[in-house]
Every structure is written in C-alpha cells, then in structure tokens.
Design an enzyme around this catalytic site. Structure first.
Site, PDB file in Angstrom:
ATOM      1  N   CYS A  45       0.796  -1.225  -0.033  1.00  0.00           N
ATOM      2  CA  CYS A  45      -0.014  -0.024   0.055  1.00  0.00           C
ATOM      3  C   CYS A  45       0.916   1.258   0.045  1.00  0.00           C
ATOM      4  O   CYS A  45       0.442   2.284  -0.776  1.00  0.00           O
ATOM      5  CB  CYS A  45      -0.983   0.178   1.189  1.00  0.00           C
ATOM      6  N   THR A  46       2.171   1.189   0.769  1.00  0.00           N
ATOM      7  CA  THR A  46       3.054   2.359   0.667  1.00  0.00           C
ATOM      8  C   THR A  46       3.570   2.646  -0.635  1.00  0.00           C
ATOM      9  O   THR A  46       3.503   3.523  -1.054  1.00  0.00           O
ATOM     10  CB  THR A  46       3.854   2.228   1.786  1.00  0.00           C
TER      11      THR A  46
END
Length: 156
Positions: A45-46
């Site tokens: 996600c990052t």
C-alpha cells in the site's frame, strides 16, 4: 469484480485527512484516478501511494486528479500521508460504503481482518463514467500502472 467500463460511477462523499468532505461531484468535468488500498502503513500500500506521489506530475499534466481510498480513519491516513509526503488527497471510507459501491470490498484480508478495500484503481472521466477499472486478485500484488497510464492516454 471491478465496476464495468462504461457504467456510471457511484456517488460518494468521504472525509479527507483535513476532515473535509470530498465528493464525486467535486470532480465534475475532470478525470479522477481513484486508488483503492487495503491499509495504510503496509508495504504494498505504501508503494502504491508513493508511486502515485512520484508520478503526480504526469497525472497533473494530463489533467487527472489522484485520490487514495482506504477504510483507515482520517487521523491514521493523515499520519501516513505526512510520513510518506503524499501530495494528493487520501479519503477515509471507514464506513465501507464506497468500497462496496465500487465493488472494491475485500471480505477477508490477512490475520483474520475483515472488510478492507481491495487493491485497485478506478478512473472516472469528466462526465462521471467509469473508463478504467482494475482490481488485483491478491492484495499483495501491485496495480498495473502501465495499463492505467495507457488507459489515461486514450482519454487525451
């Protein structure tokens, strides 16, 4: 299954990290790139949000606005945004309405966690029509940024 290309994008109103409401209608006449992601502070996600951050100039040059959507609280998203220098809105779908409306609801995540956003991207054109939709089969797999950019190039 992601929304059907050519369908009308469902309306939404979510809260951003500044605790202000953001709605689909705010993007009328503009191309909107909606990045769905399961959870702030997780590796993939990052990487997804940072890829969008790093390519924001590209999106701006073609007149597209980028947002990220997860079920994290706006306060959590605010810290995530700050720590990763995210330069676009992150929207909290804490009540899980938008991810359901956009067919991006993931029932079972990891560690027994239930009900997060799938990883995916939906592009809505200026008239509110879905022109691109992708969801990954596995939330640990990154979205296909090349296919996204190819779809966006066709809108020019």
């Amino acid at each position: 299954m992601a929304l059907t290309i050519g369908s009308k994008a469902p309306e939404f109103t979510l809260v951003n990290t500044e605790k202000k409401e953001v709605s689909l209608k705010d993007f009328a006449g503009k191309t909107l790139v909606i990045n769905f992601f399961p959870a702030a502070f997780t590796g993939v996600c990052t990487a997804q949000m940072c890829s969008n951050r790093d390519d924001l100039g590209y999106y701006n040059n073609i007149g597209a606005t980028v947002v990220g959507v997860s079920v994290d609280m706006p306060f959590t998203l605010g810290v995530f945004k700050s720590q990763n220098n995210i330069n676009f809105d992150l929207l909290s779908d804490f009540n899980k309405k938008m991810i359901r409306d956009y067919d991006m609801y993931l029932e079972d995540f990891t560690l027994g966690l239930k009900g997060v956003a799938k990883r995916g991207v939906t592009v809505v054109d200026g008239s509110g029509t879905v022109v691109y939709a992708e969801e990954t089969a596995n939330p640990g797999t990154q979205v296909n940024f090349a296919a996204l950019k190819e779809a966006l190039a066709k809108l020019r």
